[in-house]
Scaffold this motif. Sequence first.
Motif, mmCIF file in Angstrom:
data_model
loop_
_atom_site.group_PDB
_atom_site.id
_atom_site.type_symbol
_atom_site.label_atom_id
_atom_site.label_comp_id
_atom_site.label_asym_id
_atom_site.label_seq_id
_atom_site.Cartn_x
_atom_site.Cartn_y
_atom_site.Cartn_z
ATOM 1 N N UNK A 8 0.816 -1.213 0.000
ATOM 2 C CA UNK A 8 0.000 0.000 0.000
ATOM 3 C C UNK A 8 0.846 1.258 0.000
ATOM 4 N N UNK A 9 1.904 1.250 0.799
ATOM 5 C CA UNK A 9 2.802 2.410 0.838
ATOM 6 C C UNK A 9 3.495 2.614 -0.505
ATOM 7 N N UNK A 10 3.911 1.506 -1.113
ATOM 8 C CA UNK A 10 4.593 1.588 -2.410
ATOM 9 C C UNK A 10 3.650 2.128 -3.480
ATOM 10 N N UNK A 11 2.415 1.656 -3.453
ATOM 11 C CA UNK A 11 1.409 2.107 -4.421
ATOM 12 C C UNK A 11 1.204 3.618 -4.322
ATOM 13 N N UNK A 12 0.961 4.098 -3.100
ATOM 14 C CA UNK A 12 0.671 5.524 -2.917
ATOM 15 C C UNK A 12 1.889 6.394 -3.214
ATOM 16 N N UNK A 13 3.076 5.913 -2.855
ATOM 17 C CA UNK A 13 4.288 6.696 -3.089
ATOM 18 C C UNK A 13 4.573 6.839 -4.584
ATOM 19 N N UNK A 14 4.491 5.721 -5.316
ATOM 20 C CA UNK A 14 4.792 5.768 -6.746
ATOM 21 C C UNK A 14 3.699 6.471 -7.541
ATOM 22 N N UNK A 15 2.456 6.384 -7.073
ATOM 23 C CA UNK A 15 1.359 7.049 -7.783
ATOM 24 C C UNK A 15 1.560 8.561 -7.822
ATOM 25 N N UNK A 16 2.296 9.090 -6.842
ATOM 26 C CA UNK A 16 2.553 10.535 -6.794
ATOM 27 C C UNK A 16 3.913 10.911 -7.374
ATOM 28 N N UNK A 17 4.663 9.923 -7.832
ATOM 29 C CA UNK A 17 6.013 10.209 -8.320
ATOM 30 C C UNK A 17 5.959 10.941 -9.657
ATOM 31 N N UNK A 18 6.955 11.791 -9.934
ATOM 32 C CA UNK A 18 6.980 12.522 -11.213
ATOM 33 C C UNK A 18 6.988 11.600 -12.429
ATOM 34 N N UNK A 19 7.623 10.437 -12.302
ATOM 35 C CA UNK A 19 7.679 9.501 -13.434
ATOM 36 C C UNK A 19 6.281 9.042 -13.820
ATOM 37 N N UNK A 20 5.492 8.647 -12.830
ATOM 38 C CA UNK A 20 4.141 8.140 -13.110
ATOM 39 C C UNK A 20 3.224 9.272 -13.563
ATOM 40 N N UNK A 21 3.309 10.416 -12.900
ATOM 41 C CA UNK A 21 2.475 11.558 -13.297
ATOM 42 C C UNK A 21 2.795 11.985 -14.730
ATOM 43 N N UNK A 27 0.327 9.750 -21.833
ATOM 44 C CA UNK A 27 -0.663 8.837 -22.389
ATOM 45 C C UNK A 27 -1.980 9.549 -22.690
ATOM 46 N N UNK A 28 -2.333 10.548 -21.895
ATOM 47 C CA UNK A 28 -3.534 11.334 -22.195
ATOM 48 C C UNK A 28 -3.386 12.044 -23.540
ATOM 49 N N UNK A 29 -2.216 12.620 -23.752
ATOM 50 C CA UNK A 29 -1.958 13.312 -25.022
ATOM 51 C C UNK A 29 -1.988 12.322 -26.180
ATOM 52 N N UNK A 30 -1.326 11.176 -25.997
ATOM 53 C CA UNK A 30 -1.301 10.166 -27.056
ATOM 54 C C UNK A 30 -2.696 9.615 -27.338
ATOM 55 N N UNK A 31 -3.520 9.500 -26.285
ATOM 56 C CA UNK A 31 -4.886 9.031 -26.479
ATOM 57 C C UNK A 31 -5.688 9.975 -27.361
ATOM 58 N N UNK A 32 -5.517 11.272 -27.138
ATOM 59 C CA UNK A 32 -6.211 12.267 -27.962
ATOM 60 C C UNK A 32 -5.700 12.239 -29.400
ATOM 61 N N UNK A 33 -4.386 12.115 -29.551
ATOM 62 C CA UNK A 33 -3.806 12.057 -30.902
ATOM 63 C C UNK A 33 -4.282 10.808 -31.637
ATOM 64 N N UNK A 34 -4.309 9.682 -30.931
ATOM 65 C CA UNK A 34 -4.760 8.433 -31.543
ATOM 66 C C UNK A 34 -6.213 8.525 -31.988
ATOM 67 N N UNK A 35 -7.064 9.116 -31.136
ATOM 68 C CA UNK A 35 -8.477 9.257 -31.488
ATOM 69 C C UNK A 35 -8.653 10.188 -32.681
#
Length: 263
Positions: A8-21, A27-35
């Motif tokens: 749980x700690x690992x999940x919450x820590x990485x979810x806020x990491x700059x890499x994941x964000x 991926x949001x940008x790529x999703x729009x481009x793909x659509x």
Amino acid sequence: MKAFIIAGNEFSMLARSPVVVGFVVLMLVLGLINAAGYSSMVSEDYYDHGGDLMVGVSNFFWNFSMLFAFLAMCVGVLSVANERYGGSLGVLFAKPVYRRDVIIGKFVGISMLLFVLITLILALFVSLMMLVYVGRADTVGVVARMLLFAVVLFLNCCFTLGLVMCLGIVLSKPEALIVSMAFVAFEWLTNIGSLPASLGKLNLINPGYLYVYAMYGASGSLFNDSMPLGTWLSGSSPYIVLMLMEVAIIMLVNCLLFNREEA
């Protein structure tokens, strides 16, 4: 129990990491481009049958899979090699916790984060495509196929994660990063034909090829919506089982290596 707390700690820590964000934004940008690209092809009658939604989905299969493999590599390096290098693992070991709980907890936490990201981002990609789809889609069938896509991709990412964690245990941070990047690059370059792949039947132990075999199966592609899901599943099940076995083996190796460091 302690492994789940660590997860749980690992999940919450990485979810806020700059890499994941940063990855989510990309991926949001790529999703729009793909659509947008799919919409253009539909309007130009590039596809038959009003758009062929599953054909459109298959078009982003490679890039989508490769980007998630790269993410699994990055978070794996952050989780083990980076924490060993920074000394934060030593603080964790000072607490009454088994080393196997640490490595299992980290793996479970990161893998659950990967599954959530795969599922949500895949849902975004497909939803955006369905907004511009002009044909008649079998919504239940599309959802079922996309869930299976998410599960198989998740297994592939789990092996990549487990391998990178293993490298983080036995190598220094720079070495682990270099070898991990080489593995991900080789895995995907061989799959798209940029490098020769002449292992023959030994390809069955190549995680990248197992992933491709599972997706396309002995009976046909998961993205072929004219083929019953049961037919695809019967042909792909052996490869999916092998993927599960590889994940279990790499995690067993990780636990053994992590425990040996204690001696």
